[in-house]
Design an enzyme around this catalytic site. Structure first.
Site, short mmCIF file in Angstrom:
data_model
loop_
_atom_site.label_atom_id
_atom_site.label_comp_id
_atom_site.label_asym_id
_atom_site.label_seq_id
_atom_site.Cartn_x
_atom_site.Cartn_y
_atom_site.Cartn_z
N SER A 7 39.37 -89.03 -43.92
CA SER A 7 39.95 -87.95 -44.74
C SER A 7 38.86 -87.33 -45.61
O SER A 7 38.31 -87.98 -46.50
CB SER A 7 41.06 -88.52 -45.63
OG SER A 7 41.36 -87.57 -46.65
N HIS A 32 40.44 -85.90 -40.63
CA HIS A 32 41.77 -85.76 -41.24
C HIS A 32 41.66 -84.80 -42.41
O HIS A 32 40.88 -85.00 -43.34
CB HIS A 32 42.26 -87.13 -41.69
CG HIS A 32 43.64 -87.16 -42.25
ND1 HIS A 32 44.76 -87.22 -41.45
CD2 HIS A 32 44.10 -87.14 -43.52
CE1 HIS A 32 45.85 -87.25 -42.21
NE2 HIS A 32 45.47 -87.18 -43.48
N ASP A 34 43.64 -82.98 -45.43
CA ASP A 34 44.83 -83.07 -46.28
C ASP A 34 45.10 -81.75 -46.97
O ASP A 34 44.39 -81.36 -47.89
CB ASP A 34 44.63 -84.17 -47.32
CG ASP A 34 44.74 -85.54 -46.71
OD1 ASP A 34 45.77 -85.81 -46.07
OD2 ASP A 34 43.79 -86.34 -46.85
N MET A 36 47.39 -79.57 -49.33
CA MET A 36 48.40 -79.73 -50.40
C MET A 36 48.60 -78.40 -51.11
O MET A 36 47.65 -77.67 -51.35
CB MET A 36 47.92 -80.77 -51.40
CG MET A 36 47.56 -82.12 -50.79
SD MET A 36 47.24 -83.35 -52.06
CE MET A 36 46.55 -84.68 -51.05
N HIS A 65 47.10 -82.54 -41.92
CA HIS A 65 48.27 -83.17 -42.53
C HIS A 65 48.80 -82.21 -43.58
O HIS A 65 48.21 -82.06 -44.64
CB HIS A 65 47.82 -84.51 -43.13
CG HIS A 65 48.85 -85.22 -43.93
ND1 HIS A 65 48.56 -86.32 -44.72
CD2 HIS A 65 50.19 -85.02 -44.05
CE1 HIS A 65 49.67 -86.75 -45.31
NE2 HIS A 65 50.67 -85.98 -44.91
N MET A 67 50.97 -81.20 -46.39
CA MET A 67 51.86 -81.64 -47.48
C MET A 67 52.26 -80.37 -48.24
O MET A 67 51.87 -80.15 -49.38
CB MET A 67 51.10 -82.62 -48.38
CG MET A 67 50.92 -83.98 -47.71
SD MET A 67 49.63 -84.97 -48.46
CE MET A 67 48.22 -84.35 -47.56
N MET A 136 53.20 -92.78 -44.23
CA MET A 136 52.48 -92.76 -45.50
C MET A 136 52.56 -94.15 -46.14
O MET A 136 53.65 -94.70 -46.30
CB MET A 136 53.07 -91.73 -46.46
CG MET A 136 52.76 -90.27 -46.14
SD MET A 136 51.01 -89.89 -45.88
CE MET A 136 50.31 -90.32 -47.49
N GLY A 141 49.70 -87.04 -52.25
CA GLY A 141 49.27 -86.18 -53.35
C GLY A 141 47.86 -86.46 -53.82
O GLY A 141 47.17 -85.56 -54.26
N PHE A 142 47.42 -87.69 -53.68
CA PHE A 142 46.10 -88.06 -54.21
C PHE A 142 45.44 -89.12 -53.33
O PHE A 142 46.13 -89.96 -52.77
CB PHE A 142 46.23 -88.63 -55.63
CG PHE A 142 46.92 -87.67 -56.56
CD1 PHE A 142 46.21 -86.67 -57.21
CD2 PHE A 142 48.30 -87.73 -56.75
CE1 PHE A 142 46.85 -85.77 -58.05
CE2 PHE A 142 48.95 -86.83 -57.58
CZ PHE A 142 48.22 -85.84 -58.24
N GLY A 143 44.13 -89.04 -53.26
CA GLY A 143 43.37 -90.11 -52.61
C GLY A 143 43.20 -91.26 -53.59
O GLY A 143 43.53 -91.13 -54.77
N ASP A 174 48.33 -93.76 -43.45
CA ASP A 174 47.54 -92.96 -44.40
C ASP A 174 47.84 -93.36 -45.84
O ASP A 174 48.98 -93.25 -46.28
CB ASP A 174 47.90 -91.48 -44.16
CG ASP A 174 47.11 -90.51 -45.02
OD1 ASP A 174 46.22 -90.93 -45.77
OD2 ASP A 174 47.41 -89.30 -44.91
N GLY A 175 46.80 -93.79 -46.53
CA GLY A 175 46.92 -94.07 -47.95
C GLY A 175 46.55 -95.50 -48.31
O GLY A 175 47.21 -96.44 -47.87
N GLY A 176 45.44 -95.65 -49.02
CA GLY A 176 45.04 -96.99 -49.45
C GLY A 176 44.58 -97.89 -48.31
O GLY A 176 44.54 -99.11 -48.45
N GLY A 196 40.04 -92.37 -46.68
CA GLY A 196 39.24 -91.40 -47.43
C GLY A 196 38.26 -92.11 -48.33
O GLY A 196 37.07 -92.21 -48.03
N SER A 197 38.76 -92.65 -49.44
CA SER A 197 37.84 -93.25 -50.40
C SER A 197 37.08 -94.44 -49.82
O SER A 197 35.91 -94.65 -50.15
CB SER A 197 38.55 -93.62 -51.71
OG SER A 197 39.86 -94.02 -51.48
C1 DX5 Z 1 47.17 -88.70 -49.65
C2 DX5 Z 1 46.47 -88.17 -48.42
C3 DX5 Z 1 45.50 -89.12 -47.83
C4 DX5 Z 1 44.36 -89.51 -48.71
C5 DX5 Z 1 43.94 -90.90 -48.32
O1 DX5 Z 1 48.15 -87.82 -50.03
O2 DX5 Z 1 47.41 -87.85 -47.42
O3 DX5 Z 1 45.04 -88.70 -46.57
O4 DX5 Z 1 43.26 -88.65 -48.62
O5 DX5 Z 1 43.00 -91.31 -49.22
P1 DX5 Z 1 42.65 -92.84 -49.47
O6 DX5 Z 1 42.12 -93.38 -48.20
O7 DX5 Z 1 41.63 -92.74 -50.56
O8 DX5 Z 1 43.93 -93.53 -49.92
ZN ZN Z 2 46.64 -87.44 -45.26
#
Ligand code: DX5
Ligand code: ZN
Length: 224
Positions: A7, A32, A34, A36, A65, A67, A136, A141-143, A174-176, A196-197
């Site tokens: 991401s 990927h 994102d 928003m 993706h 959102m 999800m 909403g946030f990484g 996706d997420g964490g 992502g992170s």
């Molecule tokens: C969250 C996004 C994710 C996000 C994942 O709303 O859909 O794709 O970038 O980031 P990490 O891997 O840092 O949780």
């Molecule tokens: Zn995503």
């Protein structure tokens, strides 16, 4: 095959092409993106111009993706910008069947996304028409958020449904998702891993991606 969909939300935007190249060298095979809109989720990121720019610097498939509210309105533009896959949120689509058909009509692989509070069973009617389902594992909403552990059972449930219905859509998460959580989601049946992170931390996308994939590929899905 288990794949890393990195991401770019967590990348250094001032060097986006280099960041993508590093993640790709580390073994990432899907970008990927994102998107928003500040309405469906409480954050704003990027739109079709960024997809178009990314399209020019990589040959990897672009996984958008969305959102956003009213995704139907924007699907043609994302398709034109170079999206290979577009997924829409179940919660944002009152006419989901039509929306997924709309994506496919633009020659793009269609996916559906469910938030942590949406029951997996709500997807049954559309499963035959999707290329992938994105589960999800945080509220979007946030990484950089913490992985929600119930996601593991949700992925396993989706995988059982796929088996029972004789389908072959892919399962994305996706997420964490990071070195400490990736094994559990792969064992449950996820094969498109968004991170992502975990990948872009410290400007070391190549090394991070390689280690992430090493852990992911050492884990194999348990039987249904
Ligand atoms: C969250 C996004 C994710 C996000 C994942 O709303 O859909 O794709 O970038 O980031 P990490 O891997 O840092 O949780
Ligand atoms: Zn995503």
């Amino acid at each position: 095959m288990v794949e890393l969909a990195f991401s770019i939300l967590a990348a250094d935007f001032t060097h986006l092409a280099d960041e993508i190249a590093r993640a790709e060298r580390g073994g990432g095979t899907i970008v990927h993106v994102d998107v928003m809109d500040g309405h469906f989720v409480p954050n704003i990121t990027f739109g079709p111009p960024v997809v178009e720019a990314v399209r020019k610097v990589t040959k990897l498939p672009l996984d958008c993706h969305l959102m956003i509210e009213n995704p139907d309105e924007f699907i043609p533009e994302f398709a034109r910008a170079g999206a290979d896959m577009i997924s829409v949120q179940w919660e944002a689509c009152p006419h989901l069947n039509r929306t997924l058909q709309h994506i496919a009509d633009h020659g793009v692989l269609a996916g559906v996304v469910i938030n942590p509070a949406t029951p997996v069973d709500f997807l049954v009617e559309v499963l035959p028409m999707v290329h992938h389902v994105l589960v999800m594992s945080v509220n979007p909403g946030f990484g950089g958020q913490k992985f929600l552990p119930r996601s593991v059972e949700r992925i396993a449930h989706l995988r059982r449904l796929r088996h029972e219905m004789g389908l072959n859509f892919r399962i994305e998460v996706d997420g964490g998702v990071a070195d400490d959580t990736v094994e559990s989601v792969v064992r449950a049946g996820a094969d498109m891993l968004v991170a992502g992170s975990a990948i872009f931390a410290g400007g070391k996308a190549e090394e991070n991606a390689r280690e992430f994939l090493r852990i992911a590929r050492a884990a194999t899905a348990v039987s249904v």
